[in-house]
Design a protein around this motif. Structure first.
Motif, PDB file in Angstrom:
ATOM      1  N   VAL A  66       0.857  -1.184   0.000  1.00  0.00           N
ATOM      2  CA  VAL A  66       0.000   0.000   0.000  1.00  0.00           C
ATOM      3  C   VAL A  66       0.894   1.235   0.000  1.00  0.00           C
ATOM      4  O   VAL A  66       1.753   1.397   0.874  1.00  0.00           O
ATOM      5  CB  VAL A  66      -0.923   0.022   1.232  1.00  0.00           C
ATOM      6  CG1 VAL A  66      -1.727   1.320   1.267  1.00  0.00           C
ATOM      7  CG2 VAL A  66      -1.851  -1.180   1.223  1.00  0.00           C
ATOM      8  N   ARG A  68       0.517   5.483  -0.751  1.00  0.00           N
ATOM      9  CA  ARG A  68      -0.343   6.638  -1.017  1.00  0.00           C
ATOM     10  C   ARG A  68      -1.791   6.219  -1.238  1.00  0.00           C
ATOM     11  O   ARG A  68      -2.491   6.748  -2.116  1.00  0.00           O
ATOM     12  CB  ARG A  68       0.169   7.432  -2.215  1.00  0.00           C
ATOM     13  CG  ARG A  68       1.506   8.113  -1.972  1.00  0.00           C
ATOM     14  CD  ARG A  68       1.855   9.044  -3.110  1.00  0.00           C
ATOM     15  NE  ARG A  68       3.057   9.816  -2.837  1.00  0.00           N
ATOM     16  CZ  ARG A  68       3.523  10.780  -3.633  1.00  0.00           C
ATOM     17  NH1 ARG A  68       2.876  11.066  -4.759  1.00  0.00           N
ATOM     18  NH2 ARG A  68       4.619  11.433  -3.312  1.00  0.00           N
ATOM     19  N   GLY A  69      -2.239   5.257  -0.445  1.00  0.00           N
ATOM     20  CA  GLY A  69      -3.640   4.844  -0.467  1.00  0.00           C
ATOM     21  C   GLY A  69      -4.029   3.883  -1.568  1.00  0.00           C
ATOM     22  O   GLY A  69      -5.198   3.513  -1.697  1.00  0.00           O
ATOM     23  N   LYS A  70      -3.059   3.421  -2.369  1.00  0.00           N
ATOM     24  CA  LYS A  70      -3.386   2.459  -3.420  1.00  0.00           C
ATOM     25  C   LYS A  70      -2.423   1.285  -3.366  1.00  0.00           C
ATOM     26  O   LYS A  70      -1.345   1.365  -2.771  1.00  0.00           O
ATOM     27  CB  LYS A  70      -3.338   3.110  -4.799  1.00  0.00           C
ATOM     28  CG  LYS A  70      -1.945   3.505  -5.241  1.00  0.00           C
ATOM     29  CD  LYS A  70      -1.962   4.042  -6.675  1.00  0.00           C
ATOM     30  CE  LYS A  70      -0.555   4.358  -7.166  1.00  0.00           C
ATOM     31  NZ  LYS A  70      -0.556   4.848  -8.572  1.00  0.00           N
ATOM     32  N   GLU A  71      -2.811   0.175  -3.976  1.00  0.00           N
ATOM     33  CA  GLU A  71      -1.969  -1.016  -4.005  1.00  0.00           C
ATOM     34  C   GLU A  71      -1.029  -0.970  -5.211  1.00  0.00           C
ATOM     35  O   GLU A  71      -1.442  -0.613  -6.317  1.00  0.00           O
ATOM     36  CB  GLU A  71      -2.823  -2.280  -4.060  1.00  0.00           C
ATOM     37  CG  GLU A  71      -3.608  -2.541  -2.789  1.00  0.00           C
ATOM     38  CD  GLU A  71      -4.304  -3.891  -2.804  1.00  0.00           C
ATOM     39  OE1 GLU A  71      -4.457  -4.473  -3.908  1.00  0.00           O
ATOM     40  OE2 GLU A  71      -4.690  -4.367  -1.725  1.00  0.00           O
ATOM     41  N   ILE A  72       0.244  -1.343  -4.962  1.00  0.00           N
ATOM     42  CA  ILE A  72       1.216  -1.428  -6.054  1.00  0.00           C
ATOM     43  C   ILE A  72       1.946  -2.766  -5.956  1.00  0.00           C
ATOM     44  O   ILE A  72       2.130  -3.304  -4.857  1.00  0.00           O
ATOM     45  CB  ILE A  72       2.228  -0.270  -6.017  1.00  0.00           C
ATOM     46  CG1 ILE A  72       3.061  -0.286  -4.722  1.00  0.00           C
ATOM     47  CG2 ILE A  72       1.522   1.066  -6.198  1.00  0.00           C
ATOM     48  CD1 ILE A  72       4.201   0.721  -4.713  1.00  0.00           C
ATOM     49  N   GLU A  79       7.184   3.304  -7.691  1.00  0.00           N
ATOM     50  CA  GLU A  79       6.390   4.496  -8.032  1.00  0.00           C
ATOM     51  C   GLU A  79       6.764   5.717  -7.192  1.00  0.00           C
ATOM     52  O   GLU A  79       5.909   6.517  -6.806  1.00  0.00           O
ATOM     53  CB  GLU A  79       4.893   4.195  -7.917  1.00  0.00           C
ATOM     54  CG  GLU A  79       4.433   3.082  -8.838  1.00  0.00           C
ATOM     55  CD  GLU A  79       2.931   2.923  -8.914  1.00  0.00           C
ATOM     56  OE1 GLU A  79       2.216   3.830  -8.439  1.00  0.00           O
ATOM     57  OE2 GLU A  79       2.476   1.907  -9.457  1.00  0.00           O
TER      58      GLU A  79
END
Length: 224
Positions: A66, A68-72, A79
């Motif tokens: 996780v 910045r609030g998103k999954e990578i 990123e």
């Protein structure tokens, strides 16, 4: 290249000095170069040991974090993140800086919060930048650049974390056990080094068994 394994052994010289109680609670400062002057144990795997660990690594799965609030998927890049932490539950969080990662660690890892309240200290000055109970790898020498941090035992395939052949320094700030670091080679015996606890190491000064150093040669690790 293929994956390798080493037998467990711990051997390291003492690092600089114990961290102070205030350093364990305050925001981390960069570790001094002298803290990374420890020499790791090195060797070359037997075929039997190599085959045993290769079976374990076949269970490797994508590493989803996780940020910045998103999954990578870390295998595809960070990123822009500079620090990623895997907590005991297996969840992974990434941050824009190591300072931000350290500030958030007590909130995402209750055990770390307890250690801070109890003023638990394991290692020397270098661990002001590697949390108590964790193993850390950095992209640069002396604890610089991107940082990976884990607390649970297990095998980590560094290509899944976008860190294969990119680690230049590491610390094991655990109260017991250490970490095995491997370079996997095709059709050749596989070298390893063992980072004992609680010490830090520059891979650029760790002699490679066939010449050169271990700098940018780590393919995977096993936390003991």
């Amino acid at each position: 290249m293929r994956i390798a394994r080493s037998v467990v052994a711990l051997s390291a010289a003492a690092c600089a000095a114990l961290i102070s109680t205030s350093a364990a609670v305050a925001a981390p400062a960069p570790a001094p170069a002298s803290a990374f002057e420890t020499t790791p144990e090195i060797g070359i795997l037997t075929p039997e040991a190599e085959a045993e660990l290769y079976e374990q690594l076949e269970e490797s799965a994508p590493v989803i974090a996780v940020y910045r609030g998103k999954e990578i998927n870390l295998a595809n890049g960070w990123e822009g993140a500079q620090a990623c932490t895997e907590i005991p539950s297996g969840e992974i969080y990434c941050y824009d800086s190591t300072a931000a990662a350290d500030a958030e660690l007590p909130a995402i890892d209750p055990a770390q919060a307890s250690r801070i309240r109890s003023k638990v200290i394991y290692g020397p000055t270098a661990f002001s930048s590697c949390a108590v109970g964790y193993v850390c790898l950095w992209e640069n020498s002396n604890g610089g650049g991107r940082r990976l941090q884990w607390s649970a035992k297990g095998t980590k395939q560094l290509s899944d974390w976008d860190f294969r052949d990119k680690a230049s320094s590491g610390c094991s700030n655990r109260n017991a056990g250490g970490v095995e670091v491997y370079d996997a080679r095709t059709a050749l015996p596989d070298p390893y080094m063992i980072l004992g606890s609680p010490y830090c190491y520059n891979f650029s000064s760790a002699a490679y068994p066939t010449g050169g150093t271990f700098n940018d040669k780590a393919d995977y690790i096993k936390i003991l």
